[in-house]
Design an enzyme around this catalytic site. Structure first.
Site, PDB file in Angstrom:
ATOM      1  N   ARG A 170       0.879  -1.181   0.000  1.00  0.00           N
ATOM      2  CA  ARG A 170       0.000   0.000   0.000  1.00  0.00           C
ATOM      3  C   ARG A 170       0.905   1.217   0.000  1.00  0.00           C
ATOM      4  O   ARG A 170       2.115   1.111   0.039  1.00  0.00           O
ATOM      5  CB  ARG A 170      -1.029  -0.018   1.135  1.00  0.00           C
ATOM      6  CG  ARG A 170      -0.687  -0.703   2.397  1.00  0.00           C
ATOM      7  CD  ARG A 170       0.421  -0.064   3.201  1.00  0.00           C
ATOM      8  NE  ARG A 170       0.148   1.342   3.444  1.00  0.00           N
ATOM      9  CZ  ARG A 170       1.062   2.255   3.688  1.00  0.00           C
ATOM     10  NH1 ARG A 170       2.362   1.940   3.722  1.00  0.00           N
ATOM     11  NH2 ARG A 170       0.754   3.506   3.910  1.00  0.00           N
ATOM     12  N   GLY A 171       0.256   2.415  -0.055  1.00  0.00           N
ATOM     13  CA  GLY A 171       1.052   3.627  -0.204  1.00  0.00           C
ATOM     14  C   GLY A 171       1.190   3.917  -1.691  1.00  0.00           C
ATOM     15  O   GLY A 171       1.511   3.029  -2.487  1.00  0.00           O
ATOM     16  N   ALA A 172       0.927   5.174  -2.061  1.00  0.00           N
ATOM     17  CA  ALA A 172       0.789   5.499  -3.483  1.00  0.00           C
ATOM     18  C   ALA A 172       1.977   5.060  -4.358  1.00  0.00           C
ATOM     19  O   ALA A 172       1.778   4.343  -5.359  1.00  0.00           O
ATOM     20  CB  ALA A 172       0.513   6.993  -3.624  1.00  0.00           C
ATOM     21  N   ARG A 227      -7.456  -0.162  -6.587  1.00  0.00           N
ATOM     22  CA  ARG A 227      -7.686   0.927  -5.614  1.00  0.00           C
ATOM     23  C   ARG A 227      -7.881   2.227  -6.390  1.00  0.00           C
ATOM     24  O   ARG A 227      -7.133   2.503  -7.328  1.00  0.00           O
ATOM     25  CB  ARG A 227      -6.508   1.033  -4.623  1.00  0.00           C
ATOM     26  CG  ARG A 227      -6.383  -0.225  -3.765  1.00  0.00           C
ATOM     27  CD  ARG A 227      -5.535  -0.006  -2.546  1.00  0.00           C
ATOM     28  NE  ARG A 227      -6.137   0.901  -1.599  1.00  0.00           N
ATOM     29  CZ  ARG A 227      -5.462   1.469  -0.595  1.00  0.00           C
ATOM     30  NH1 ARG A 227      -4.174   1.215  -0.427  1.00  0.00           N
ATOM     31  NH2 ARG A 227      -6.064   2.296   0.247  1.00  0.00           N
ATOM     32  N   GLN A 232      -2.134   2.576  10.163  1.00  0.00           N
ATOM     33  CA  GLN A 232      -0.838   2.590   9.451  1.00  0.00           C
ATOM     34  C   GLN A 232       0.235   3.328  10.258  1.00  0.00           C
ATOM     35  O   GLN A 232       1.423   3.022  10.140  1.00  0.00           O
ATOM     36  CB  GLN A 232      -0.984   3.274   8.079  1.00  0.00           C
ATOM     37  CG  GLN A 232      -1.720   2.454   7.041  1.00  0.00           C
ATOM     38  CD  GLN A 232      -3.192   2.808   6.971  1.00  0.00           C
ATOM     39  OE1 GLN A 232      -3.783   3.206   7.984  1.00  0.00           O
ATOM     40  NE2 GLN A 232      -3.804   2.654   5.812  1.00  0.00           N
ATOM     41  N   ASP A 234      -1.835  10.940  -1.937  1.00  0.00           N
ATOM     42  CA  ASP A 234      -2.132   9.903  -2.929  1.00  0.00           C
ATOM     43  C   ASP A 234      -2.481  10.491  -4.281  1.00  0.00           C
ATOM     44  O   ASP A 234      -2.391   9.816  -5.306  1.00  0.00           O
ATOM     45  CB  ASP A 234      -3.290   9.030  -2.455  1.00  0.00           C
ATOM     46  CG  ASP A 234      -2.830   8.089  -1.369  1.00  0.00           C
ATOM     47  OD1 ASP A 234      -2.653   8.542  -0.230  1.00  0.00           O
ATOM     48  OD2 ASP A 234      -2.606   6.903  -1.680  1.00  0.00           O
ATOM     49  N   ASN A 294      -5.054  12.744   0.926  1.00  0.00           N
ATOM     50  CA  ASN A 294      -4.254  11.791   1.717  1.00  0.00           C
ATOM     51  C   ASN A 294      -5.181  11.050   2.679  1.00  0.00           C
ATOM     52  O   ASN A 294      -6.401  11.286   2.707  1.00  0.00           O
ATOM     53  CB  ASN A 294      -3.143  12.542   2.460  1.00  0.00           C
ATOM     54  CG  ASN A 294      -2.115  11.614   3.067  1.00  0.00           C
ATOM     55  OD1 ASN A 294      -1.612  10.716   2.384  1.00  0.00           O
ATOM     56  ND2 ASN A 294      -1.797  11.794   4.330  1.00  0.00           N
ATOM     57  N   LYS A 295      -4.614  10.181   3.458  1.00  0.00           N
ATOM     58  CA  LYS A 295      -5.368   9.333   4.387  1.00  0.00           C
ATOM     59  C   LYS A 295      -6.367  10.143   5.206  1.00  0.00           C
ATOM     60  O   LYS A 295      -6.061  11.244   5.655  1.00  0.00           O
ATOM     61  CB  LYS A 295      -4.372   8.594   5.288  1.00  0.00           C
ATOM     62  CG  LYS A 295      -4.946   7.617   6.273  1.00  0.00           C
ATOM     63  CD  LYS A 295      -5.845   6.586   5.632  1.00  0.00           C
ATOM     64  CE  LYS A 295      -5.183   5.803   4.516  1.00  0.00           C
ATOM     65  NZ  LYS A 295      -6.150   4.987   3.736  1.00  0.00           N
TER      66      LYS A 295
END
Ligand code: MRU
EC number: 5.3.1.23
Length: 368
Positions: free
Chosen positions: A53-55, A90, A203, A244, A254-255
């Site tokens: 995960r993570g862009a 995603r 996370q 992201d 972002n998150k």
């Protein structure tokens, strides 16, 4: 990144030169487990289930997914089908589309017989460039930290708040938001990181805390709602988060929860920086709130929490009242007006269209 003293990337080719190794991020912080991907389907699964995960890492993994698909079938239809399957995994991180577009652009025009070799060389290149980009982000961001350090009493730490994991584990190496932190720490600038736990998937508590610990960076995990309080009491010198998807006007996505940190930072006069590789800029978008697709994830992530019990076993328990409805938007948009600066591989930019297109004229002309 060192893990128990051994150097790792988050994704790499196996010794046979074709299978792909990843670190299973669903097992942190309890276990460090490596998974071998051999097929497109396994790669789709790894991204969808957030084993990676993570862009930036999602983009790099998708590139290798194309390589694995090409081992089975190098036809146009297989290539297009693999790209479509990966793109569906995603919705928010634009690096996924960015990497897939790069692969398609390079592979579609060439002879199918050459596609597999070209795919591997391009995927390897995407990974190498991600590392170089993050190192440049690190150097640019470290200057900001060094300037703040000069204003502090000798020996006292620069306190940095971060949200989610825009760290080593979200990229191929170094991280985006964490690269300036690692570089500052390595060069002897005292830093301390406030790590938002980042509910519902944690996370921050599971990943960022783990990797800062591996690197020896002093840090403290806080609940997501503590950041505003700490800012009011001047215990945060700056915020650095990842993104992201960034619009050409400087809005960042972002998150979930990032926006609230930006609001608190604005109110308290705390600088709010966003660290990003240019691969997260979506030059087709202007208005982040209206145009960025926000991933809605399973409500189970809100209803349940997983952790280690007293006996050492990993258990998942329910934490929400039976029968209550839950919602789980996974990202939010922070408007450009709340962003102090964008830390990119080409310098620290103002969060506006003029500054972004001046720094990346090549990307505006040819988004990939
Ligand atoms: C350098 S990574 C930037 C973002 O991808 C990161 O901050 C983030 O929000 C990750 O979300 P995730 O849902 O864990 O993929």
């Amino acid at each position: 990144m060192l893990v128990n003293g051994e150097k790792y990337r988050t994704i790499w080719l196996a010794e046979d030169g074709w299978a792909v190794h990843i670190i299973d991020q669903t097992r942190f912080p309890y276990a460090f487990e490596i998974i071998r991907l051999e097929t497109l389907q396994q790669t789709v699964h790894a991204i969808r289930e957030m084993q990676v995960r993570g862009a930036p890492l999602i983009g790099a993994t998708a590139a290798y997914g194309i390589c694995l698909a090409m081992r089975d079938d190098t036809s146009d239809s297989a290539l297009m089908g693999a790209s479509a399957a990966l793109l569906e995994t995603r919705p928010t991180a634009v690096n996924l589309k960015w990497a897939l577009d790069l692969m398609l652009k390079a592979l579609l025009p060439i002879d199918p017989e050459q596609r597999m070799a070209r795919a591997y060389s391009l995927a390897n290149q995407i990974c190498d460039e991600d590392i170089a980009t993050n190192m440049a982000i690190g150097l640019n961001g470290a200057e900001i930290i060094a300037n703040i350090a000069r204003t502090k009493k000798p020996g006292s730490s620069v306190n940095i708040l971060t949200h989610c994991n825009a760290g080593w584990l979200a990229t191929v190496d170094w991280g985006t938001a964490t690269a300036p932190i690692y570089m500052s720490h390595d060069s002897g600038v005292p830093v301390h990181v406030w790590v938002d736990e980042t509910r519902p998937r944690n996370q921050g508590a599971f990943l960022t805390a783990w990797e800062l610990g591996q690197h020896g960076v002093p840090h403290t995990v806080i609940v997501d709602n503590a950041g505003g309080h700490l800012m009011q009491h001047e215990e945060v010198d700056l915020v650095i988060v990842g993104t992201d998807r960034t619009t050409s006007s400087g809005d960042v996505c972002n998150k979930i929860g990032t926006y609230l940190k930006a609001l608190a930072a604005k109110d308290c006069g705390v600088p709010f920086y966003v660290a990003l590789p240019s691969s997260t800029i979506d030059f087709t978008l202007q208005d982040g709130l209206k145009e960025i697709p926000i991933e809605e994830r399973s409500g189970d992530e809100v209803k349940r929490i997983t952790g280690r019990s007293k006996t050492g076993s990993i258990e998942t328990i329910e934490i929400v009242a039976q029968g209550s409805h839950v919602a789980n938007p996974a990202f939010d948009v922070t408007p450009a007006r709340l962003v102090t600066g964008l830390i990119t591989e080409r310098g620290v930019l103002e969060a506006n269209r003029q500054s972004i297109i001046t720094a990346f004229p090549d990307r505006v002309a040819a988004p990939n």
